[in-house]
Design an enzyme around this catalytic site. Structure first.
Site, PDB file in Angstrom:
ATOM      1  N   ARG A   1       0.745  -1.125   0.028  1.00 25.10           N
ATOM      2  CA  ARG A   1       0.074   0.005   0.058  1.00 25.10           C
ATOM      3  C   ARG A   1       0.730   1.318   0.189  1.00 25.10           C
ATOM      4  O   ARG A   1       1.739   1.410   0.895  1.00 25.10           O
ATOM      5  CB  ARG A   1      -0.998  -0.106   1.033  1.00 25.10           C
ATOM      6  CG  ARG A   1      -1.813  -1.346   1.069  1.00 25.10           C
ATOM      7  CD  ARG A   1      -2.796  -1.049   2.202  1.00 25.10           C
ATOM      8  NE  ARG A   1      -3.728  -2.508   1.958  1.00 25.10           N
ATOM      9  CZ  ARG A   1      -5.032  -2.718   2.847  1.00 25.10           C
ATOM     10  NH1 ARG A   1      -4.966  -1.739   3.809  1.00 25.10           N
ATOM     11  NH2 ARG A   1      -5.342  -3.748   2.689  1.00 25.10           N
TER      12      ARG A   1
ATOM     13  N   ARG B   1       1.140   1.659  10.317  1.00 27.95           N
ATOM     14  CA  ARG B   1       0.830   2.219   8.754  1.00 27.95           C
ATOM     15  C   ARG B   1       1.912   1.903   8.263  1.00 27.95           C
ATOM     16  O   ARG B   1       2.917   2.686   8.107  1.00 27.95           O
ATOM     17  CB  ARG B   1       0.129   3.405   8.935  1.00 27.95           C
ATOM     18  CG  ARG B   1      -0.369   3.865   7.323  1.00 27.95           C
ATOM     19  CD  ARG B   1      -1.076   5.079   7.635  1.00 27.95           C
ATOM     20  NE  ARG B   1      -2.055   5.227   8.348  1.00 27.95           N
ATOM     21  CZ  ARG B   1      -3.089   4.732   8.339  1.00 27.95           C
ATOM     22  NH1 ARG B   1      -3.717   4.293   7.079  1.00 27.95           N
ATOM     23  NH2 ARG B   1      -4.032   4.945   9.194  1.00 27.95           N
TER      24      ARG B   1
ATOM     25  N   GLU C   1      -7.691  -0.319  14.112  1.00 29.41           N
ATOM     26  CA  GLU C   1      -8.359  -1.086  13.354  1.00 29.41           C
ATOM     27  C   GLU C   1      -7.421  -2.329  12.858  1.00 29.41           C
ATOM     28  O   GLU C   1      -6.382  -2.299  12.459  1.00 29.41           O
ATOM     29  CB  GLU C   1      -8.745  -0.493  12.159  1.00 29.41           C
ATOM     30  CG  GLU C   1      -9.390  -1.290  11.085  1.00 29.41           C
ATOM     31  CD  GLU C   1      -9.842  -0.472   9.670  1.00 29.41           C
ATOM     32  OE1 GLU C   1     -10.116   0.663   9.638  1.00 29.41           O
ATOM     33  OE2 GLU C   1      -9.742  -1.403   8.598  1.00 29.41           O
TER      34      GLU C   1
ATOM     35  N   SER D   1     -11.555  -5.765   8.756  1.00 31.18           N
ATOM     36  CA  SER D   1     -12.730  -5.323   8.018  1.00 31.18           C
ATOM     37  C   SER D   1     -13.417  -6.123   7.368  1.00 31.18           C
ATOM     38  O   SER D   1     -12.960  -6.842   6.402  1.00 31.18           O
ATOM     39  CB  SER D   1     -12.011  -4.003   7.075  1.00 31.18           C
ATOM     40  OG  SER D   1     -13.003  -3.273   6.856  1.00 31.18           O
TER      41      SER D   1
ATOM     42  N   ARG E   1       0.778  -5.501  11.757  1.00 23.89           N
ATOM     43  CA  ARG E   1      -0.263  -4.767  12.556  1.00 23.89           C
ATOM     44  C   ARG E   1      -0.612  -5.673  13.864  1.00 23.89           C
ATOM     45  O   ARG E   1      -0.810  -5.174  15.031  1.00 23.89           O
ATOM     46  CB  ARG E   1      -1.374  -4.211  11.834  1.00 23.89           C
ATOM     47  CG  ARG E   1      -2.048  -3.116  12.718  1.00 23.89           C
ATOM     48  CD  ARG E   1      -3.257  -2.601  11.918  1.00 23.89           C
ATOM     49  NE  ARG E   1      -2.817  -1.475  10.922  1.00 23.89           N
ATOM     50  CZ  ARG E   1      -3.657  -0.728  10.155  1.00 23.89           C
ATOM     51  NH1 ARG E   1      -4.967  -0.867  10.641  1.00 23.89           N
ATOM     52  NH2 ARG E   1      -3.330   0.184   9.703  1.00 23.89           N
TER      53      ARG E   1
END
Length: 469
Positions: A292, A307, A391, A394, A434
RNA sequence: GGUGGGGUGGCCGAGCGGCUGAAGGCGCCGGUCUUGAAAACCGGUUGACCCGUCAGGGUCACGCGGGUUCGAAUCCCGCCCCCACCGCCA
């Protein structure tokens, strides 16, 4: 991709849908272009029908004449040739006219398609209307015994928590500086028990979903063609978020893109296929490296493993029949699987019902799962973080939005001979590193060591605690 | 990187200018026969789009795009993909 017919029938549904998601699209322009295109098609079809009729009628006559012309000579030959030319003239005129109309019609299509790809899937009526993530609504929260995220880490454990950065650096599990040296900001190196813990979570997650829940483990390409990105709904909206390999500029036939989630590869598997109803539901899971760009996230979450540009993720995907009740049931199930996994890792978490503004273009519904991370959140008087949810998962429910774009359909007893677009859903199983944040922060001990939850110990060669060397 | 072969319906596979939306086989569905099943036999079985309230009518599609032709799965051009062998690398 939404259904153009549905848009035609009920444009207001898509207008309010887009508005609620905060996406600007020109629905009226789409309807206008669509009407034009259809008018052209009707006209072209009629002309073609006439042309086909003429070809059938005059074809054999021309053949006959040609035969006669061969034998004939002089004025007789000239007359025959004139006849043949006349017969050819009518279809030729039609052809010219058709070509003109086709050109005009084809001029419309790129615009129409581009606009259509931008129309977001309307959120379901039971999704709360909201502007962004701050309007998301908590569904429920879970805590391991003896812990209460609401009260904070120190209240439950009796000592002040370190952040995952402090813990992992002091235990030698990570090297941010050299990661950045190699690959720039938002890069990292995991090493020793850190690397093994990363692998352990991923492998545990795959075994968990495959063995306990019957998902088929698959490996998929992470470098894919553009169609795959468009088909899964990540393009055009998310183009800026993906790494782009410009093969076409160096002689390759087409460009490639690095996927930001295994969902792209998994969904691509059955693109352009008509499945038999008996094959459904397809339950698949993959581990893949995810890339990403994090464009537009400048300055946010810059420290640590939260991130980053590259990570690994176990992803679950379900492709099922076009039935709302079934889709909803799978959504619940896929969330339940994650809850079970997080509970086995003894990680506090909460479920958030995402609001319309946070859904993204492709989802009809989305539930985020956030793990409690003691090292995040506001700072207290002494400058220590007070903890916050972050988070980690999802879960998306998309109806046929992706399958329509991917042209993934099925047929069977319940479809009455028709081919129908499948429904698709996806959810994270575990994304690492993460997930290592709550894992090391939650299981840290007063002496700075990190306890490995029982579920992961077999994947760490029986190691129970990560201590200082 | 080199050379050769090829992309046709759910699958295999024929066709190589009109009679082909496509032979034949397999699979699948329905029927006959049978106590039931199998076998055999008979029939059916591609998809997308447009017009139409319905009945129905029309268009397009043989990897993709363009061209030749009154007419293209069939001829020509470009592109993509696959396979085989050789080379190179792991």
């Amino acid at each position: 991709m939404i259904d153009l017919k549905q848009l035609r029938d009920d444009p207001d549904r898509f207008k309010t849908g887009a508005q609620r998601k905060g996406v600007a699209v020109e629905i009226d322009r789409i309807l206008e272009l669509d009407a034009k295109r259809r008018a052209f098609q009707t006209e072209i079809d009629a002309l073609r029908a006439e042309q086909n009729k003429l070809a059938k009628e005059s074809g054999p006559k021309i053949g006959q004449l040609m035969g006669q012309i061969k034998k004939a000579s002089g004025t007789e030959k000239d007359a025959l040739e004139k006849q043949a030319a006349e017969l050819r003239a009518a279809p030729a005129r039609l052809k010219e006219k058709i070509q003109q109309l086709e050109q005009q019609s084809q001029g419309i299509e790129p615009d129409l398609n581009a606009l259509l790809l931008q129309v977001p899937h309307p959120a379901d009526p039971d999704v709360p209307v909201g502007k962004d993530a701050s309007d998301n609504v908590q569904i429920r929260a879970w805590n391991p015994t003896g812990f209460d995220a609401a009260k904070g880490f120190q209240a439950s454990k009796g000592f002040a928590p370190k952040t995952h950065i402090e813990l992992m650096e002091s235990l030698g599990l990570v090297d941010f500086e050299r990661g950045v040296k190699i690959a720039g900001s938002r890069s990292y190196i995991l090493k020793g028990a850190g690397m093994r813990l990363h692998q352990a979570v991923l492998r545990y997650a795959i075994d968990f979903i495959a063995d306990k829940h019957g998902f088929t483990p698959v490996s998929v390409p992470v470098v894919v063609r553009e169609e795959c990105m468009v088909g899964t709904g990540f393009f055009p909206a998310g183009r800026e978020q993906t790494y782009h390999i410009e093969e076409s500029t160096r002689g390759g036939g087409y460009d490639m893109f690095l996927t930001g989630t295994g969902e792209v590869g998994l969904m691509g598997i059955h693109a352009d296929e008509i499945l038999d109803e008996s094959q459904l539901p397809l339950k698949m899971a993959t581990v893949s490296t995810c890339f990403r760009r994090e464009a537009g996230a400048a300055g946010r979450d810059t420290a640590g493993l939260y991130r980053i540009h590259q990570f690994d993720k176990v992803e679950q995907v379900v492709i099922c029949k076009a039935d709302e009740a079934e889709s909803r049931a799978w959504h619940k199930k896929m969330i339940a699987i994650v809850e079970e996994l997080l509970q086995s890792l003894e990680l506090p978490y909460r479920l958030l019902q995402c609001c319309t503004g946070d859904l993204g273009v492709k989802n009809a519904d989305m539930v985020d799962i956030e793990c409690w991370m003691p090292g995040r959140g506001d700072l207290d008087k002494s400058g220590r973080p007070t903890g916050a949810y972050g988070e980690t998962h999802s879960a998306s429910r998309l109806y046929d939005f992706q399958c329509r774009r991917l042209n993934m359909r099925y047929k069977g007893d319940s479809t009455e001979g028709k081919t129908v677009f499948c429904h698709s859903l996806n959810n994270t199983v575990a994304a690492s590193p993460r997930i290592l944040i709550p894992l090391v922060e939650m299981h840290q001990q007063a002496d700075g060591s990190v306890r490995i939850p029982a579920a992961l110990q077999p994947y760490m060669g029986g190691m129970e605690v990560i201590c200082h060397a």
